[in-house]
Design a protein around this motif. Structure first.
Motif, PDB file in Angstrom:
ATOM      1  N   ASP A  31     -47.991  49.368  29.871  1.00  0.00           N
ATOM      2  CA  ASP A  31     -47.898  48.784  31.216  1.00  0.00           C
ATOM      3  C   ASP A  31     -47.167  47.444  31.182  1.00  0.00           C
ATOM      4  OD1 ASP A  31     -49.336  50.880  32.381  1.00  0.00           O
ATOM      5  OD2 ASP A  31     -51.265  49.853  32.094  1.00  0.00           O
ATOM      6  N   ILE A  32     -47.439  46.645  30.152  1.00  0.00           N
ATOM      7  CA  ILE A  32     -46.835  45.325  30.029  1.00  0.00           C
ATOM      8  C   ILE A  32     -45.315  45.421  29.930  1.00  0.00           C
ATOM      9  CG2 ILE A  32     -46.581  43.341  28.458  1.00  0.00           C
ATOM     10  CD1 ILE A  32     -49.118  43.156  29.979  1.00  0.00           C
ATOM     11  N   LEU A  47     -46.177  37.723  33.478  1.00  0.00           N
ATOM     12  CA  LEU A  47     -47.412  37.152  32.939  1.00  0.00           C
ATOM     13  C   LEU A  47     -47.133  35.917  32.090  1.00  0.00           C
ATOM     14  CD1 LEU A  47     -49.336  40.413  31.964  1.00  0.00           C
ATOM     15  CD2 LEU A  47     -49.758  38.919  33.929  1.00  0.00           C
ATOM     16  N   ALA A  48     -46.044  35.946  31.322  1.00  0.00           N
ATOM     17  CA  ALA A  48     -45.679  34.780  30.520  1.00  0.00           C
ATOM     18  C   ALA A  48     -45.356  33.593  31.428  1.00  0.00           C
ATOM     19  CB  ALA A  48     -44.482  35.111  29.630  1.00  0.00           C
ATOM     20  N   ILE A  86     -39.825  34.413  24.758  1.00  0.00           N
ATOM     21  CA  ILE A  86     -40.580  34.597  23.508  1.00  0.00           C
ATOM     22  C   ILE A  86     -41.893  35.333  23.773  1.00  0.00           C
ATOM     23  CG2 ILE A  86     -41.883  33.370  21.727  1.00  0.00           C
ATOM     24  CD1 ILE A  86     -39.669  31.199  21.863  1.00  0.00           C
ATOM     25  N   ALA A  87     -42.579  34.952  24.846  1.00  0.00           N
ATOM     26  CA  ALA A  87     -43.911  35.506  25.098  1.00  0.00           C
ATOM     27  C   ALA A  87     -43.888  36.850  25.807  1.00  0.00           C
ATOM     28  CB  ALA A  87     -44.725  34.513  25.927  1.00  0.00           C
ATOM     29  N   ALA A  88     -42.776  37.202  26.444  1.00  0.00           N
ATOM     30  CA  ALA A  88     -42.736  38.420  27.268  1.00  0.00           C
ATOM     31  C   ALA A  88     -43.120  39.670  26.491  1.00  0.00           C
ATOM     32  CB  ALA A  88     -41.353  38.590  27.879  1.00  0.00           C
ATOM     33  N   GLY A  89     -42.752  39.748  25.216  1.00  0.00           N
ATOM     34  CA  GLY A  89     -43.009  40.940  24.426  1.00  0.00           C
ATOM     35  C   GLY A  89     -44.333  40.946  23.698  1.00  0.00           C
ATOM     36  N   HIS A  90     -45.190  39.984  23.965  1.00  0.00           N
ATOM     37  CA  HIS A  90     -46.489  39.939  23.289  1.00  0.00           C
ATOM     38  C   HIS A  90     -47.359  41.141  23.662  1.00  0.00           C
ATOM     39  CE1 HIS A  90     -46.480  35.295  22.453  1.00  0.00           C
ATOM     40  NE2 HIS A  90     -45.590  35.946  21.739  1.00  0.00           N
ATOM     41  N   SER A  91     -48.382  41.372  22.881  1.00  0.00           N
ATOM     42  CA  SER A  91     -49.320  42.464  23.163  1.00  0.00           C
ATOM     43  C   SER A  91     -50.140  42.152  24.406  1.00  0.00           C
ATOM     44  CB  SER A  91     -50.266  42.652  21.982  1.00  0.00           C
ATOM     45  OG  SER A  91     -51.145  41.539  21.878  1.00  0.00           O
ATOM     46  N   ASP A  93     -53.376  42.102  24.653  1.00  0.00           N
ATOM     47  CA  ASP A  93     -54.464  41.179  24.321  1.00  0.00           C
ATOM     48  C   ASP A  93     -53.975  39.738  24.280  1.00  0.00           C
ATOM     49  OD1 ASP A  93     -56.284  43.238  24.172  1.00  0.00           O
ATOM     50  OD2 ASP A  93     -56.237  43.388  21.975  1.00  0.00           O
ATOM     51  N   ALA A  94     -52.789  39.524  23.709  1.00  0.00           N
ATOM     52  CA  ALA A  94     -52.239  38.170  23.642  1.00  0.00           C
ATOM     53  C   ALA A  94     -51.925  37.651  25.039  1.00  0.00           C
ATOM     54  CB  ALA A  94     -50.980  38.162  22.775  1.00  0.00           C
TER      55      ALA A  94
END
Length: 246
Positions: A31-32, A47-48, A86-91, A93-94
């Protein structure tokens, strides 16, 4: 149009934070990665950005409490953009952990304000005061929750929020134009003071979404001039000097 009182705004900030946190809690890793309503941005990008603007606004208030001002983002616009990428591809949970931490930090900063004086402390954001920062964070949370394409679209926006957008986004009306927005069953509101008058009628949420550059979800918009149907007018970019660039 009357801006919300600090107490009312604080309640709206908590409500908006709960909505985006609850929405993010439902996402899987797949979904992310899905597209958001914003061109070129996934839900992860949105979200980032939301955790970034929450931390940035908290930073404004933390410095204001000591009589200091500091730029909105550490590293300026460049720093903001790099952090999002940088943060867009985080899991998932992250994302949840970072978003919840940013929201908690911002809400703690607003909850700790010292009455009216605290809300009027100067901040660097738009050369304004803490109240301006609170209104900006409200806009960010509500609009970008809709951008997540997860069931809380513009049709869920409150009348108070829509009317706040009318006031804030009046700056998008081009010189020489005047928009008379006519929400269904509500009094008309004039935006701009030019000589070319266009009536924009429809549901209040559709009008607000259009002004905010979003797709009206109820399909009720109609533009008219001299009683004839016309195309919706072109709007200027979002007011300058703001993180709300999309």
């Amino acid at each position: 149009m009357t801006a919300p009182t600090p107490d009312a705004l604080l309640a709206e900030l908590h409500k908006a934070a709960d909505a985006v946190a609850s929405t993010a809690a439902k996402f899987s890793d797949e979904d992310i990665k899905a597209p958001s309503a914003l061109p070129g941005w996934t839900r992860g990008h949105v979200l980032a950005h939301l955790q970034g603007i929450s931390n940035a606004m908290a930073r404004q208030l933390e410095h204001a409490a000591h009589g200091e001002t500091v730029e909105l983002y550490d590293g300026g616009q460049d720093g903001r953009d790099k952090a999002i990428e940088i943060a867009a591809g985080h899991s998932t949970d992250a994302h949840r952990a970072d978003l919840n931490a940013g929201l908690d930090r911002a809400l703690r900063a607003f909850d700790s304000l010292d009455g009216g004086a605290g809300w009027q402390a100067p901040i660097a954001y738009r050369g304004g005061v803490v109240l301006d920062g609170g209104l900006a964070l409200w806009r960010e949370l509500v609009i970008h929750t809709a951008d997540l394409n997860a069931g809380l679209g513009p049709e869920t926006w409150s009348r108070q929020f829509c009317e706040h957008l009318f006031d804030f986004l009046a700056a998008r009306v081009a010189p020489g134009d005047k928009l008379v927005v006519q929400p269904l069953a509500l009094p008309p509101i004039a935006l701009g003071d030019g000589g070319r008058s266009t009536v924009i009628s429809g549901m209040i949420t559709d009008i607000a979404a259009w002004l905010a550059g979003r797709e009206p979800s109820l399909g009720s918009l109609r533009a008219s001039a001299a009683a004839d149907g016309v195309d919706l007018p072109e709007l200027l970019p979002w007011p300058s000097g703001t993180p709300e660039a999309k």
